[in-house]
Design a protein around this motif. Structure first.
Motif, PDB file in Angstrom:
ATOM      1  N   THR A  66      62.906  54.437  36.256  1.00  0.00           N
ATOM      2  CA  THR A  66      63.161  53.399  35.257  1.00  0.00           C
ATOM      3  C   THR A  66      63.755  53.983  33.982  1.00  0.00           C
ATOM      4  OG1 THR A  66      61.349  52.044  36.115  1.00  0.00           O
ATOM      5  CG2 THR A  66      62.095  51.583  33.862  1.00  0.00           C
ATOM      6  N   HIS A  67      63.293  55.165  33.601  1.00  0.00           N
ATOM      7  CA  HIS A  67      63.725  55.782  32.344  1.00  0.00           C
ATOM      8  C   HIS A  67      64.687  56.951  32.562  1.00  0.00           C
ATOM      9  CE1 HIS A  67      60.923  53.367  30.029  1.00  0.00           C
ATOM     10  NE2 HIS A  67      59.959  53.674  30.881  1.00  0.00           N
ATOM     11  N   GLN A  68      65.187  57.093  33.784  1.00  0.00           N
ATOM     12  CA  GLN A  68      66.139  58.153  34.116  1.00  0.00           C
ATOM     13  C   GLN A  68      65.602  59.551  33.777  1.00  0.00           C
ATOM     14  OE1 GLN A  68      67.684  55.352  32.016  1.00  0.00           O
ATOM     15  NE2 GLN A  68      67.533  54.425  34.054  1.00  0.00           N
ATOM     16  N   VAL A  69      64.320  59.763  34.017  1.00  0.00           N
ATOM     17  CA  VAL A  69      63.734  61.097  33.881  1.00  0.00           C
ATOM     18  C   VAL A  69      63.845  61.795  35.225  1.00  0.00           C
ATOM     19  CG1 VAL A  69      61.623  62.408  33.445  1.00  0.00           C
ATOM     20  CG2 VAL A  69      62.162  60.409  32.042  1.00  0.00           C
ATOM     21  N   ASP A  70      64.526  62.920  35.252  1.00  0.00           N
ATOM     22  CA  ASP A  70      64.766  63.618  36.518  1.00  0.00           C
ATOM     23  C   ASP A  70      63.611  64.529  36.901  1.00  0.00           C
ATOM     24  OD1 ASP A  70      67.749  62.933  37.062  1.00  0.00           O
ATOM     25  OD2 ASP A  70      67.708  63.552  34.958  1.00  0.00           O
ATOM     26  N   VAL A  71      62.987  65.167  35.901  1.00  0.00           N
ATOM     27  CA  VAL A  71      61.953  66.170  36.172  1.00  0.00           C
ATOM     28  C   VAL A  71      60.830  66.017  35.161  1.00  0.00           C
ATOM     29  CG1 VAL A  71      61.457  68.631  36.441  1.00  0.00           C
ATOM     30  CG2 VAL A  71      63.754  67.767  36.961  1.00  0.00           C
ATOM     31  N   GLN A  72      59.595  66.099  35.647  1.00  0.00           N
ATOM     32  CA  GLN A  72      58.428  66.153  34.774  1.00  0.00           C
ATOM     33  C   GLN A  72      57.740  67.506  34.917  1.00  0.00           C
ATOM     34  OE1 GLN A  72      55.744  62.907  35.729  1.00  0.00           O
ATOM     35  NE2 GLN A  72      56.635  61.597  34.138  1.00  0.00           N
ATOM     36  N   VAL A  73      57.322  68.064  33.795  1.00  0.00           N
ATOM     37  CA  VAL A  73      56.462  69.244  33.795  1.00  0.00           C
ATOM     38  C   VAL A  73      55.026  68.743  33.713  1.00  0.00           C
ATOM     39  CG1 VAL A  73      55.856  71.386  32.627  1.00  0.00           C
ATOM     40  CG2 VAL A  73      58.246  70.630  32.690  1.00  0.00           C
ATOM     41  N   LEU A  74      54.237  69.067  34.717  1.00  0.00           N
ATOM     42  CA  LEU A  74      52.891  68.534  34.862  1.00  0.00           C
ATOM     43  C   LEU A  74      51.848  69.495  34.290  1.00  0.00           C
ATOM     44  CD1 LEU A  74      53.131  67.438  38.626  1.00  0.00           C
ATOM     45  CD2 LEU A  74      53.700  66.064  36.594  1.00  0.00           C
ATOM     46  N   SER A  75      50.897  68.957  33.544  1.00  0.00           N
ATOM     47  CA  SER A  75      49.750  69.736  33.069  1.00  0.00           C
ATOM     48  C   SER A  75      48.528  68.835  33.064  1.00  0.00           C
ATOM     49  CB  SER A  75      50.008  70.306  31.673  1.00  0.00           C
ATOM     50  OG  SER A  75      50.337  69.282  30.748  1.00  0.00           O
ATOM     51  N   THR A  76      47.360  69.427  33.079  1.00  0.00           N
ATOM     52  CA  THR A  76      46.145  68.622  33.116  1.00  0.00           C
ATOM     53  C   THR A  76      45.920  67.909  31.786  1.00  0.00           C
ATOM     54  OG1 THR A  76      43.838  68.631  33.825  1.00  0.00           O
ATOM     55  CG2 THR A  76      44.497  70.366  32.294  1.00  0.00           C
ATOM     56  N   VAL A  77      45.015  66.953  31.776  1.00  0.00           N
ATOM     57  CA  VAL A  77      44.611  66.287  30.545  1.00  0.00           C
ATOM     58  C   VAL A  77      43.697  67.261  29.791  1.00  0.00           C
ATOM     59  CG1 VAL A  77      43.406  64.297  29.575  1.00  0.00           C
ATOM     60  CG2 VAL A  77      44.783  64.046  31.665  1.00  0.00           C
ATOM     61  N   PRO A  78      43.963  67.531  28.504  1.00  0.00           N
ATOM     62  CA  PRO A  78      43.231  68.587  27.799  1.00  0.00           C
ATOM     63  C   PRO A  78      41.714  68.498  27.863  1.00  0.00           C
ATOM     64  CG  PRO A  78      45.163  68.006  26.545  1.00  0.00           C
ATOM     65  CD  PRO A  78      45.098  67.036  27.695  1.00  0.00           C
ATOM     66  N   VAL A  79      41.156  67.298  27.970  1.00  0.00           N
ATOM     67  CA  VAL A  79      39.701  67.192  28.045  1.00  0.00           C
ATOM     68  C   VAL A  79      39.143  67.912  29.273  1.00  0.00           C
ATOM     69  CG1 VAL A  79      39.586  65.033  29.369  1.00  0.00           C
ATOM     70  CG2 VAL A  79      37.805  65.552  27.673  1.00  0.00           C
TER      71      VAL A  79
END
Length: 337
Positions: A66-79
């Protein structure tokens, strides 16, 4: 134009009851109370509600389209850092979370890049898991918190971890958490609005004044939320360094402004004037698209701020993907179909 978002968070859909597993409380658990929604609880205390885009890669990919994002860098939720826990338990939980992120990346290697989490309360275990993240799981680096049990990042116990990251060529992403003074800001969401920016500045100043960045010039380190309050207060920080070296320059005699071109920042500043200031201050080659997806305090239309601010196409491309690739030490070709 290729678009890489360096600041997104992900969780597994389910995990074991950590209180039962480790024998004490304080850990996060999920209550999937209705389809596509879950409540995060710390023991019996409600933390936040999340939706399927926080755990379902297919939902994420649909929203990326939908937002034309090709790649996401994934990380955990800081909590989930769990720095307060027993080191061996935080290490075990880190392995579980990192295995999950690595699995998502393996399923969609051209769409996701992974950052691991490490038990910073134990230098030995943190380095051990950092090495596994890079050498075995193929993750690009790690995400760490802005402090570890109220210890600043210049603490001597953390230097070997940063040193190992530099030697491994691992990217480091510093995210604010456990905000100082939060007990004094119970109303108006102030820990997130005021505490988080201050937390990031606290981390940056500790790394600068503590000499960590001076000793590790090749450490590729990035800071969330546009570096928090640090960029806007660099003048004050530099002035303090100049007029009170007896207080500021006790561990590093180098002007803090030197390190502006040694650090990376995400673009999550919510204001075109601030983004222009950041480009003028550190350069577009130090700023990468970051949205804090899928949380509401992030950029809800990923890349819009960069795309609608009066920059040249070259500068926009640098922030939308060029800087991310440089920070992560990755090749653009692997993300172009």
């Amino acid at each position: 134009m290729l678009k890489i978002d360096i600041h997104t968070h992900i969780l597994p859909k389910n995990w074991p009851n950590l209180k039962e597993k480790y024998g004490y409380g304080g850990f996060i658990h999920l209550d999937h109370h209705k389809c596509g929604c879950a409540r995060m609880f710390q023991d019996d205390k409600f933390f936040r509600e999340i939706e399927a885009n926080c755990w379902d890669p297919d939902v994420r990919l649909t929203e990326c389209a939908t937002h034309q994002v090709d790649v996401q860098v994934l990380s955990t939720v800081p909590v989930m850092f769990s720095y307060w826990a027993k080191p061996e338990d935080a290490y075990d939980l880190s392995r579980f979370l990192n295995d999950h992120i690595a699995g998502v990346v393996q399923q969609h290697p051209s769409r996701f890049i992974g950052l691991g989490t490490i038990p910073m309360q134990s230098t030995e275990l943190a380095i051990k898991e950092l090495e596994r993240c890079v050498n075995e799981l193929g993750l690009a680096g790690v995400q760490i918190g802005s402090n570890v049990n109220d210890r600043n990042l210049d603490d001597a116990a953390f230097f070997p971890i940063f040193e190992a990251a530099e030697k491994l060529g691992a990217a480091a992403f510093v995210h604010p958490w456990n905000m100082m003074g939060k007990e004094l800001m119970p109303k108006y969401w102030l820990p997130w609005l005021v505490g988080m920016p201050a937390e990031t500045s606290r981390a940056i100043c500790s790394l600068i004044f503590g000499g960590v960045l001076e000793r590790l010039p090749n450490l590729r380190i990035a800071f969330a939320h546009g570096g928090g309050s640090f960029p806007a207060t660099i003048g004050r920080i530099e002035h303090g360094f100049d007029v009170r070296p007896d207080l500021c320059a006790v561990d590093n005699s180098v002007n803090p402004r030197k390190y502006l071109k040694q650090m990376y920042f995400d673009s999550l500043v919510h204001d075109p004037l601030k983004l222009k200031y950041m480009v003028d201050l550190v350069g577009a080659d130090r700023i990468a698209l970051g949205t804090d997806y899928p949380f509401p305090l992030g950029e809800l239309a990923p890349g819009k701020l960069i795309e609608t601010t009066a920059f040249s196409d070259e500068i926009k491309a640098q922030m939308l993907h060029g800087t991310a690739l440089k920070w992560l030490n990755l090749d653009k070709a692997q993300f172009i179909n």
